[in-house]
Scaffold this active site. Structure first.
Site, short mmCIF file in Angstrom:
data_model
loop_
_atom_site.label_atom_id
_atom_site.label_comp_id
_atom_site.label_asym_id
_atom_site.label_seq_id
_atom_site.Cartn_x
_atom_site.Cartn_y
_atom_site.Cartn_z
N ARG A 145 30.35 -2.68 -38.93
CA ARG A 145 30.53 -4.20 -38.77
C ARG A 145 31.45 -4.59 -37.54
O ARG A 145 32.54 -5.05 -37.64
CB ARG A 145 30.88 -5.33 -39.85
CG ARG A 145 29.49 -5.05 -40.95
CD ARG A 145 29.58 -6.07 -42.04
NE ARG A 145 29.39 -7.36 -41.50
CZ ARG A 145 29.35 -8.51 -42.16
NH1 ARG A 145 29.79 -8.14 -43.51
NH2 ARG A 145 29.03 -9.53 -41.87
N ARG A 154 31.83 -14.93 -54.10
CA ARG A 154 32.13 -15.41 -52.97
C ARG A 154 31.12 -16.26 -52.24
O ARG A 154 31.54 -16.95 -51.48
CB ARG A 154 32.14 -13.91 -51.97
CG ARG A 154 33.57 -13.18 -52.36
CD ARG A 154 33.61 -11.96 -51.40
NE ARG A 154 33.44 -12.68 -50.09
CZ ARG A 154 33.13 -11.59 -48.97
NH1 ARG A 154 32.91 -10.56 -49.02
NH2 ARG A 154 33.07 -12.46 -47.74
N ASP A 172 20.33 -11.55 -45.27
CA ASP A 172 20.78 -11.84 -46.43
C ASP A 172 20.06 -12.09 -47.51
O ASP A 172 20.60 -12.59 -48.70
CB ASP A 172 21.76 -13.33 -46.35
CG ASP A 172 23.09 -13.09 -45.43
OD1 ASP A 172 23.45 -11.93 -45.12
OD2 ASP A 172 23.57 -13.85 -44.89
N LYS A 181 27.37 -21.77 -47.22
CA LYS A 181 28.56 -21.07 -47.09
C LYS A 181 28.58 -20.68 -45.74
O LYS A 181 29.69 -21.05 -45.09
CB LYS A 181 28.60 -19.98 -48.00
CG LYS A 181 29.63 -18.73 -47.55
CD LYS A 181 29.84 -17.49 -48.35
CE LYS A 181 28.82 -16.40 -47.83
NZ LYS A 181 29.53 -15.60 -46.66
#
Ligand code: UD1
Length: 420
Positions: free
Chosen positions: A121, A396, A304, A22
């Protein structure tokens, strides 16, 4: 809203093909805006985020079609250099269009992304670097407007940023003269973006190092066919899930070089790893050993996979610490893991975990993509039936995650809202 239901306790066994990354495909899709033409990207995962990016390209004026993991993009007629709030707010990676649109049209208008579930962020590195390249930057009604023609310069990032490195690369490929990016991100997704841009005719050197040098070119061309690298985060998620649930699996279509540190940590907790070309055979440990882990930019342990690793440590045979140095607020999964019986105390960006012998089922809630993955893998090892809500987050970033786990022997399914 859909839910994922898991009956925990089954070990995982079998082979699984890992999809395209992704975080590699999203910036490459925006790079197609740089030069009008027809592009074909292969090994593209079917995800909510890739569909959102397709929608954004269509609004900019591109034609986009997707079939069997192949994405065709035609950017010949693009005429609207704008990324609206309704798309940027659902996916921060939309901000990647800022650099390419500015390069192609001399102007770009992109909504400021705002915060997300794990903190503010900011995008200040992107903005500062574009200003250094000569762009005029205005903030108007929540939108960043960047204008002007760009001239190469030296850019020094204070901290490593994947997004800012990508955005600046795309802005600089057609800038006049030489741009040097210091303290650049070295993530495999940035390497692939550099390779794609060079295939378009850009002149980037220093790839795979933290100093990227870009000699500006006046023309770029489209790319007929380009393959997206395997998703190292999806691969790491399935490996950590197996370490937690027990069993043995084989990952197919992976790049083990992208997973070195993760495999190293999995071996340290007692797993067995056998690498052969593009496959990884993995055998779960009998007992998971506790190990402290600190995230850092590539080649360090990826943020992640922090949530998934933390889930694994909840059933380790002793105490451990998980520290996130990349995103200090990224711990929304802690409260949910606690509902499954995990013993975790959180102090700023350090989670201290006291391993328990067994997690127990509960109703839990997803908060972001990777937190959702950590809850699924925790539920796979927990005793009894767990119910995970708000799972739109998982769609997502993971393609058919429940189907892939089911093929490995897990008792997991999706309960659709209309079946409730
Ligand atoms: C990308 C990934 C995301 C991953 C992250 C870190 C995509 C689409 N997303 O996000 O999955 O978790 O890299 O590996 O590829 N920062 C600033 N100012 C900026 C930019 C970043 O302070 O202008 C800070 C961030 O708050 C964070 C750190 O830099 O603490 C790294 O962020 P960055 O690498 O930019 O993350 P993203 O590119 O947004």
């Amino acid at each position: 809203m859909d839910k994922i239901i898991v009956n925990g306790g089954n070990p995982l066994e079998g082979k699984i093909k890992i999809g395209g990354a992704k975080n590699a495909v999203l910036p490459i899709m925006t790079a197609c805006l740089l030069a009008p033409g027809k592009y074909t990207l292969t090994n593209v995962p079917n995800l909510k985020d890739t569909r959102t990016m397709s929608e954004l390209l269509i609004r900019i004026g591109a034609e986009v079609s997707y079939r069997k993991h192949t994405l065709s993009i035609n950017t010949e007629n693009c005429n609207n250099p704008e990324a609206p709030y309704d798309l940027v707010k659902t996916m921060r990676a939309s901000f990647y269009v800022l650099g390419p649109l500015l390069s192609r049209f001399g102007i770009s208008k992109v909504s400021l992304p705002g915060g997300c579930a794990w903190g503010p962020r900011p995008v200040d590195y992107h903005i500062k670097a574009l200003k250094e390249l000569g762009a005029e930057i205005l903030l108007d009604s929540g939108y960043i407007i960047a204008k002007g023609s760009l001239v190469g310069t030296e850019i020094q990032f204070d901290n490593v940023s994947v997004g800012a490195t990508g955005n600046v690369l795309m802005a600089a490929v057609k800038a006049e003269g030489l741009t040097v990016i210091r303290n650049a991100a070295q993530e495999p997704e940035i390497t692939l973006l550099c390779e794609f841009l060079n295939k378009m005719g850009a002149n980037i050197s220093g790839i795979n190092t933290n100093t990227l040098t870009i000699e500006g070119v006046s023309e770029l061309n489209s790319v007929e066919e380009f393959e997206i690298v395997p998703d190292r985060i999806e691969a790491g998620t399935f490996l950590i899930a197996t370490a937690m649930a027990g069993g043995k699996i084989e990952l197919l279509g992976v790049n083990p070089d992208h997973l070195k540190i993760v495999l190293n940590f999995l071996e340290k907790v007692g797993s067995k790893v056998i690498i052969k070309n593009n496959s990884i055979k993995f055998i779960a440990p009998n007992k998971v050993l506790p190990i402290d882990m600190i995230t850092s930019p590539f080649p360090g342990f990826p943020t992640d996979l922090q949530a998934q690793w933390l889930a694994l440590m909840t059933i380790a045979n002793g105490d451990s610490k998980v520290t996130d140095e990349v995103y200090i607020d990224r711990f929304t999964h802690v409260a949910e893991l606690t509902r499954l019986g995990a013993k975790i105390s959180l102090n700023k960006n350090v989670a201290s975990i006291q391993g328990v012998s067994q997690l127990k089922c509960a109703q839990i809630m997803s908060t972001d993509i990777r937190a959702s993955a950590s809850l699924i893998i925790a539920a796979l090892s927990a005793e009894g039936q767990s119910e995970i809500s708000r799972i739109y987050h998982i769609d997502r970033g993971y393609e058919k995650i429940e189907e892939k786990f089911r093929n490995l022997g897990a008792d997991i399914w999706r309960q659709r809202a209309d079946q409730l």
